[in-house]
Design a protein around this motif. Structure first.
Motif, short mmCIF file in Angstrom:
data_model
loop_
_atom_site.label_atom_id
_atom_site.label_comp_id
_atom_site.label_asym_id
_atom_site.label_seq_id
_atom_site.Cartn_x
_atom_site.Cartn_y
_atom_site.Cartn_z
N THR A 3 -40.82 13.83 -25.24
CA THR A 3 -40.96 12.41 -25.38
C THR A 3 -41.91 11.93 -26.61
O THR A 3 -42.04 10.88 -26.90
CB THR A 3 -42.14 11.99 -24.20
N GLY A 4 -42.25 12.85 -27.58
CA GLY A 4 -43.03 12.52 -28.48
C GLY A 4 -44.66 12.29 -28.36
O GLY A 4 -45.28 11.78 -29.33
N ILE A 5 -44.87 12.56 -27.15
CA ILE A 5 -46.48 12.21 -26.88
C ILE A 5 -47.11 13.91 -26.68
O ILE A 5 -46.81 14.54 -25.92
CB ILE A 5 -46.70 11.79 -25.42
N VAL A 6 -47.83 14.02 -28.04
CA VAL A 6 -48.46 15.45 -28.18
C VAL A 6 -49.37 15.61 -27.11
O VAL A 6 -50.36 15.13 -26.49
CB VAL A 6 -49.05 15.37 -29.61
N GLU A 7 -49.22 17.08 -26.65
CA GLU A 7 -50.27 17.24 -25.47
C GLU A 7 -51.19 18.06 -25.83
O GLU A 7 -52.38 18.11 -25.35
CB GLU A 7 -49.28 18.39 -24.67
N SER A 8 -51.29 18.98 -27.21
CA SER A 8 -52.28 19.68 -27.42
C SER A 8 -51.82 19.84 -29.03
O SER A 8 -50.61 19.93 -29.37
CB SER A 8 -52.35 20.70 -26.99
N GLU A 85 -45.78 20.40 -27.56
CA GLU A 85 -45.34 19.54 -26.49
C GLU A 85 -44.40 20.43 -25.89
O GLU A 85 -43.34 20.70 -26.25
CB GLU A 85 -44.72 18.17 -26.80
N LYS A 86 -44.62 20.56 -24.50
CA LYS A 86 -43.75 21.17 -23.63
C LYS A 86 -42.59 20.15 -23.34
O LYS A 86 -42.71 19.13 -23.24
CB LYS A 86 -44.41 21.64 -22.51
N ALA A 87 -41.43 20.75 -23.08
CA ALA A 87 -40.11 20.05 -22.63
C ALA A 87 -40.37 19.32 -21.17
O ALA A 87 -41.18 19.47 -20.63
CB ALA A 87 -38.79 20.81 -22.29
N GLY A 96 -43.51 8.19 -24.70
CA GLY A 96 -43.05 7.71 -26.10
C GLY A 96 -41.56 7.42 -26.21
O GLY A 96 -41.37 6.17 -25.58
N HIS A 97 -40.69 8.11 -26.68
CA HIS A 97 -39.29 7.78 -26.53
C HIS A 97 -38.51 9.16 -26.45
O HIS A 97 -38.98 10.03 -26.59
CB HIS A 97 -38.61 7.14 -27.78
N LEU A 98 -37.09 9.13 -26.19
CA LEU A 98 -36.35 10.31 -26.19
C LEU A 98 -36.29 11.18 -27.54
O LEU A 98 -35.85 10.45 -28.44
CB LEU A 98 -35.07 9.91 -25.74
N ILE A 141 -42.73 11.55 -36.03
CA ILE A 141 -43.00 12.29 -37.31
C ILE A 141 -43.89 13.44 -36.92
O ILE A 141 -44.91 13.34 -36.05
CB ILE A 141 -43.81 11.40 -38.01
N ALA A 142 -43.57 14.60 -37.39
CA ALA A 142 -44.10 15.89 -36.79
C ALA A 142 -44.27 16.16 -35.51
O ALA A 142 -45.35 16.39 -34.89
CB ALA A 142 -45.43 16.00 -37.54
N GLY A 143 -43.23 15.45 -34.65
CA GLY A 143 -43.08 15.60 -33.18
C GLY A 143 -43.77 14.58 -32.66
O GLY A 143 -44.19 14.43 -31.32
#
Length: 218
Positions: A3-8, A85-87, A96-98, A141-143
């Motif tokens: 999703t592009g939402i960084v977990e950690s 980010e995990k799948a 975020g987005h796909l 950008i960088a995930g």
């Protein structure tokens, strides 16, 4: 898929070269790796990698020579901070987005400047990718999933809020630094549909075309 939402953020502890490929050891104590397994996908700075081994705090991933050539992963060294980010799963919020984790090219940060409580960034994508970016569209950008403010040729601008700068490695980057770029997935599919129609002499893009891609119901 991501999703592009960084977990950690994690830290590269070791990058071991094997011929033209590389094996990364990534310290990721906040990723709850006990819930992951060998073969799972994790996005590392926006690059989809497969977990080849793991412990409670570390995971390992092999990086091919092609991935090293097409992304910034070949520049990582021990101590480098990376976005993780995990799948997605069926229950993952799409905040975020796909994002596929398949990097389209390496872009560059041109400038960073204050903009109220946020920062305004100007970046550049490699020539050929500019057709996929649009004002108010999405880019990774960088995930990290971000929204584009304006586009001028290969250059574009966006705003980064303090949370994004603190929760990812973007806050550590400077003007001139390279970054992994993944353009919007929908833009690539639309281009493919249009190019096929042009080759066949079809009159234009229809809702039936969009529905066959799964985007007509969005």
């Amino acid at each position: 898929m991501f999703t592009g939402i960084v977990e950690s953020t994690g830290v590269i502890r070791e990058a071991t070269i094997h011929g033209s490929a590389c094996r990364l050891q990534i310290f990721a104590p906040d990723m709850h790796l006990e819930q992951s397994g060998i073969g799972d996908s994790i996005a590392v700075d926006g690059v989809c990698l497969t977990v080849t081994d793991l412990t409670a705090d570390y995971f390992y991933a092999d990086v091919s020579d092609e991935t090293l050539r097409c992304t910034t992963l070949g520049q990582l060294r021990a101590g480098s901070k990376v976005n993780l980010e995990k799948a997605v799963t069926p229950s993952t919020p799409l905040g975020g987005h796909l994002v596929t984790g398949h990097v389209d090219g390496v872009g560059q940060i041109l400038s960073r400047s204050p903009a109220g409580g946020s920062e305004r960034w100007r970046c550049r994508v490699p020539e050929g990718l500019e057709k996929y970016i649009a004002a108010k569209g999405s880019i990774a950008i960088a995930g990290v999933s971000l929204t584009i403010n304006c586009v001028e040729g290969c250059d574009f601008e966006l705003n980064l809020i303090p949370h994004t700068l603190a929760a990812t490695n973007l806050g550590d980057l400077s003007s001139g630094d390279p970054v992994n770029i993944e353009v919007d997935l929908i833009a690539r599919y639309v281009e493919r549909l249009l190019s096929c129609q042009a080759a066949s002499g079809s009159s234009g893009l229809t809702m039936d075309d969009l529905r066959r891609t799964g985007f007509g119901d969005v």
